[in-house]
Design a protein around this motif. Structure first.
Motif, PDB file in Angstrom:
ATOM      1  N   PHE A 110       0.842  -1.205   0.000  1.00 54.30           N
ATOM      2  CA  PHE A 110       0.000   0.000   0.000  1.00 54.30           C
ATOM      3  C   PHE A 110       0.877   1.254   0.000  1.00 54.30           C
ATOM      4  O   PHE A 110       0.602   2.222  -0.722  1.00 54.30           O
ATOM      5  N   ILE A 111       1.946   1.224   0.761  1.00 57.97           N
ATOM      6  CA  ILE A 111       2.873   2.373   0.802  1.00 57.97           C
ATOM      7  C   ILE A 111       3.539   2.557  -0.564  1.00 57.97           C
ATOM      8  O   ILE A 111       3.697   3.679  -1.050  1.00 57.97           O
ATOM      9  N   ALA A 112       3.902   1.442  -1.209  1.00 62.76           N
ATOM     10  CA  ALA A 112       4.495   1.525  -2.555  1.00 62.76           C
ATOM     11  C   ALA A 112       3.482   2.094  -3.552  1.00 62.76           C
ATOM     12  O   ALA A 112       3.849   2.836  -4.477  1.00 62.76           O
ATOM     13  N   THR A 113       2.210   1.758  -3.371  1.00 58.73           N
ATOM     14  CA  THR A 113       1.171   2.277  -4.269  1.00 58.73           C
ATOM     15  C   THR A 113       1.052   3.794  -4.109  1.00 58.73           C
ATOM     16  O   THR A 113       0.887   4.531  -5.098  1.00 58.73           O
ATOM     17  N   LYS A 114       1.148   4.263  -2.861  1.00 63.83           N
ATOM     18  CA  LYS A 114       1.160   5.724  -2.629  1.00 63.83           C
ATOM     19  C   LYS A 114       2.359   6.369  -3.315  1.00 63.83           C
ATOM     20  O   LYS A 114       2.256   7.453  -3.905  1.00 63.83           O
ATOM     21  N   GLU A 115       3.508   5.674  -3.250  1.00 63.62           N
ATOM     22  CA  GLU A 115       4.723   6.224  -3.858  1.00 63.62           C
ATOM     23  C   GLU A 115       4.583   6.328  -5.380  1.00 63.62           C
ATOM     24  O   GLU A 115       4.975   7.343  -5.975  1.00 63.62           O
ATOM     25  N   ILE A 116       4.001   5.301  -6.018  1.00 62.09           N
ATOM     26  CA  ILE A 116       3.866   5.401  -7.475  1.00 62.09           C
ATOM     27  C   ILE A 116       2.841   6.470  -7.848  1.00 62.09           C
ATOM     28  O   ILE A 116       3.018   7.178  -8.842  1.00 62.09           O
ATOM     29  N   ALA A 117       1.803   6.618  -7.033  1.00 57.66           N
ATOM     30  CA  ALA A 117       0.825   7.685  -7.293  1.00 57.66           C
ATOM     31  C   ALA A 117       1.521   9.043  -7.228  1.00 57.66           C
ATOM     32  O   ALA A 117       1.344   9.903  -8.102  1.00 57.66           O
ATOM     33  N   ALA A 118       2.351   9.228  -6.203  1.00 55.77           N
ATOM     34  CA  ALA A 118       3.055  10.499  -6.018  1.00 55.77           C
ATOM     35  C   ALA A 118       3.983  10.783  -7.203  1.00 55.77           C
ATOM     36  O   ALA A 118       4.043  11.908  -7.717  1.00 55.77           O
ATOM     37  N   ARG A 119       4.713   9.763  -7.646  1.00 53.23           N
ATOM     38  CA  ARG A 119       5.674   9.971  -8.744  1.00 53.23           C
ATOM     39  C   ARG A 119       4.959  10.242 -10.070  1.00 53.23           C
ATOM     40  O   ARG A 119       5.445  11.035 -10.885  1.00 53.23           O
ATOM     41  N   LEU A 120       3.838   9.581 -10.285  1.00 51.36           N
ATOM     42  CA  LEU A 120       3.072   9.842 -11.514  1.00 51.36           C
ATOM     43  C   LEU A 120       2.522  11.270 -11.497  1.00 51.36           C
ATOM     44  O   LEU A 120       2.542  11.973 -12.511  1.00 51.36           O
ATOM     45  N   LEU A 121       2.039  11.704 -10.326  1.00 55.04           N
ATOM     46  CA  LEU A 121       1.488  13.061 -10.207  1.00 55.04           C
ATOM     47  C   LEU A 121       2.553  14.125 -10.390  1.00 55.04           C
ATOM     48  O   LEU A 121       2.287  15.229 -10.884  1.00 55.04           O
ATOM     49  N   ASN A 122       3.780  13.797  -9.990  1.00 58.68           N
ATOM     50  CA  ASN A 122       4.882  14.760 -10.012  1.00 58.68           C
ATOM     51  C   ASN A 122       5.640  14.777 -11.352  1.00 58.68           C
ATOM     52  O   ASN A 122       6.527  15.600 -11.563  1.00 58.68           O
ATOM     53  N   ALA A 123       5.285  13.858 -12.251  1.00 57.20           N
ATOM     54  CA  ALA A 123       6.048  13.689 -13.510  1.00 57.20           C
ATOM     55  C   ALA A 123       5.781  14.819 -14.488  1.00 57.20           C
ATOM     56  O   ALA A 123       4.722  15.443 -14.473  1.00 57.20           O
ATOM     57  N   ASP A 124       6.760  15.067 -15.383  1.00 59.23           N
ATOM     58  CA  ASP A 124       6.539  15.989 -16.502  1.00 59.23           C
ATOM     59  C   ASP A 124       5.783  15.278 -17.630  1.00 59.23           C
ATOM     60  O   ASP A 124       4.871  15.829 -18.219  1.00 59.23           O
ATOM     61  N   ASN A 125       6.225  14.061 -17.946  1.00 54.71           N
ATOM     62  CA  ASN A 125       5.599  13.280 -19.020  1.00 54.71           C
ATOM     63  C   ASN A 125       5.302  11.854 -18.544  1.00 54.71           C
ATOM     64  O   ASN A 125       5.971  10.908 -18.959  1.00 54.71           O
TER      65      ASN A 125
ATOM     66  N   GLU B 114      14.473  -3.525 -17.655  1.00 54.15           N
ATOM     67  CA  GLU B 114      15.876  -3.121 -17.557  1.00 54.15           C
ATOM     68  C   GLU B 114      16.206  -2.053 -18.603  1.00 54.15           C
ATOM     69  O   GLU B 114      16.895  -1.061 -18.304  1.00 54.15           O
ATOM     70  N   ALA B 115      15.707  -2.231 -19.828  1.00 55.46           N
ATOM     71  CA  ALA B 115      15.982  -1.260 -20.896  1.00 55.46           C
ATOM     72  C   ALA B 115      15.389   0.115 -20.546  1.00 55.46           C
ATOM     73  O   ALA B 115      16.029   1.148 -20.786  1.00 55.46           O
ATOM     74  N   LEU B 116      14.226   0.126 -19.979  1.00 53.20           N
ATOM     75  CA  LEU B 116      13.585   1.400 -19.604  1.00 53.20           C
ATOM     76  C   LEU B 116      14.362   2.094 -18.480  1.00 53.20           C
ATOM     77  O   LEU B 116      14.545   3.315 -18.491  1.00 53.20           O
ATOM     78  N   VAL B 117      14.845   1.310 -17.535  1.00 53.88           N
ATOM     79  CA  VAL B 117      15.674   1.866 -16.455  1.00 53.88           C
ATOM     80  C   VAL B 117      16.955   2.453 -17.045  1.00 53.88           C
ATOM     81  O   VAL B 117      17.371   3.568 -16.689  1.00 53.88           O
ATOM     82  N   ASN B 118      17.568   1.724 -17.980  1.00 50.20           N
ATOM     83  CA  ASN B 118      18.803   2.194 -18.615  1.00 50.20           C
ATOM     84  C   ASN B 118      18.600   3.460 -19.447  1.00 50.20           C
ATOM     85  O   ASN B 118      19.556   4.187 -19.707  1.00 50.20           O
ATOM     86  N   MET B 119      17.364   3.705 -19.871  1.00 47.25           N
ATOM     87  CA  MET B 119      17.058   4.944 -20.589  1.00 47.25           C
ATOM     88  C   MET B 119      16.899   6.120 -19.613  1.00 47.25           C
ATOM     89  O   MET B 119      16.618   7.241 -20.038  1.00 47.25           O
ATOM     90  N   GLY B 120      17.046   5.833 -18.321  1.00 48.61           N
ATOM     91  CA  GLY B 120      17.003   6.912 -17.323  1.00 48.61           C
ATOM     92  C   GLY B 120      15.606   7.235 -16.815  1.00 48.61           C
ATOM     93  O   GLY B 120      15.406   8.231 -16.114  1.00 48.61           O
ATOM     94  N   LYS B 121      14.655   6.388 -17.146  1.00 48.95           N
ATOM     95  CA  LYS B 121      13.290   6.656 -16.699  1.00 48.95           C
ATOM     96  C   LYS B 121      13.069   6.181 -15.268  1.00 48.95           C
ATOM     97  O   LYS B 121      13.753   5.280 -14.786  1.00 48.95           O
ATOM     98  N   ASP B 122      12.097   6.780 -14.621  1.00 50.88           N
ATOM     99  CA  ASP B 122      11.620   6.311 -13.326  1.00 50.88           C
ATOM    100  C   ASP B 122      10.591   5.216 -13.642  1.00 50.88           C
ATOM    101  O   ASP B 122       9.524   5.498 -14.193  1.00 50.88           O
ATOM    102  N   VAL B 123      10.949   3.968 -13.343  1.00 51.79           N
ATOM    103  CA  VAL B 123      10.129   2.832 -13.781  1.00 51.79           C
ATOM    104  C   VAL B 123       9.345   2.258 -12.595  1.00 51.79           C
ATOM    105  O   VAL B 123       9.930   1.782 -11.622  1.00 51.79           O
TER     106      VAL B 123
END
Lengths: 248, 248
Positions: free
Chosen positions: A58-73, A174-183
């Motif tokens: 549940f805490i991880a779900t809050k974290e992904i919600a926060a990161r999605l809300l804070n994203a530029d794209n 792994e490829a998405l992480v290597n592209m520098g994205k927050d996955v």
């Protein structure tokens, strides 16, 4: 036909409902052959987690919600199983976040892609939403992958800074992480390569995560100092607890 | 189509081969909708067991070989997945034991039953064996079960004293135990009701167990003083060891 799916009082109602959704999706040509097997693996881990959202998930779900809300794209990347199990919910989440969805499947055929696009576009209309749904005309490549599985949209996955990829394959994660994205990954197996590679991993069943996200996003959670290893360890500890109960 | 199935050097060759066998069986109408999901659950447990025969599983395999050899009326009860994954191997085992095979499926339809009978009869002929294959004309009921899933043959499952039921459903396993039979189960989930109800449980992947049985039976093993709880505990301990390894 799956048994008892119409009876919500059945102790395995949600599990049978998810199977039923996959069977319907399979009959529409939305799924690869391996889809049911992947779902079964998930069922085994969910059983070991007690078929509930554990506190760390549940805490991880809050974290992904926060990161999605804070994203530029931000973007939500969906495969066949994710669309079959929770297509409606993901459209509602995309609408709340005002972000696109990109369909990105591992075993890509034009028939499957069209079946998934048609299903998701139908739901979009039915719900009265106007979510941008990408995937049909890829014009970029995920760096470091080869073949059809590398295909993506420039104005979708390629340019995203934060990407939610439920049920993702390890190589692509792994490829998405290597592209520098927050996955951000949703995966019932805390030992999977995706679970270990991700920036944030929610170890929980997909439809429960979607319900939780729909509840959490409107409350505008904020990003924390995240330790993903600790999050995975908590899920592993829970599995060990399940297994360590007396067997009779 | 499953990837790389023709390449035995692929690290996941056996796993991909098993998936391929299930896909072929599904295309012949031999499997219920839930078959692939059940297989996926098994894959998850096999991963947690290290995808190998653990020592306690090998000892349990010797015990079931000994009990089958010592039986007055042994029988092998097979469902769709067992026939798809290891039909040939079970025919060879039945020939070694000089016992019948009875096809006994949970979701019984005439079409599936005929597809399974035809597949197994074809293999019987191809291998030049003369194993009696029952299941097509049930004339008795497993006590305590209702509906089509209770159907069995009087001169097969009903009159057997020792029954090998790989991949059995929990209810049916319990009913067979309540009929006073010695019930031998192969199940990758040491926490399943079948695993806990059985007289002897081999916690191992089906095709590995079949190979082991074909090796062990000719050496005429003898029955031991069996503690099935200890056997299950050993599998659980192995899973805990897998999970307790560092995650990175």
């Amino acid at each position: 036909m799956t048994e008892h799916v119409a009876d919500p009082s059945h102790p395995r109602y949600n599990s049978l409902l998810m199977r039923h959704k996959l069977e319907v999706a399979a009959s529409k040509g939305m799924l690869a052959n391996s889809a049911m097997i992947a779902h079964g693996r998930g069922e085994a881990y969910d059983y070991l987690l007690g078929e509930q959202t554990i506190p760390s998930a549940f805490i991880a779900t809050k974290e992904i919600a926060a990161r999605l809300l804070n994203a530029d794209n931000p973007i939500i990347s969906l495969n066949g199983n994710a669309i079959a199990l929770a297509g409606e919910g993901f459209l509602k989440i995309a609408a709340l976040l005002n972000c696109p969805i990109e369909i990105n499947i591992f075993y890509r055929t034009p028939e499957r892609m069209n079946a998934l696009l048609s299903h998701l576009n139908g739901l979009n209309e039915k719900l009265g939403l106007n979510v941008t749904i990408l995937g049909g005309k890829p014009d970029a490549k995920i760096t470091g992958l080869e073949g059809p599985r590398s295909n993506c949209h420039k104005n979708g996955i390629f340019d995203s800074d934060v990407i939610l990829v439920p049920l993702e394959d390890g190589d692509r994660c792994e490829a998405l992480v290597n592209m520098g994205k927050d996955v951000l990954v949703i995966d019932l197996n805390p030992l999977s390569r995706s679970a270990k590679m991700a920036s944030v991993t929610v170890v929980d069943e997909l439809s429960r995560v979607v319900s939780n996200l729909l509840e959490i996003i409107p409350s505008s959670p904020v990003i924390s100092d995240w330790d993903n290893d600790e999050c995975l360890q908590s899920a592993l500890t829970r599995i060990v607890e399940t297994i360590s109960k007396p067997t009779k």
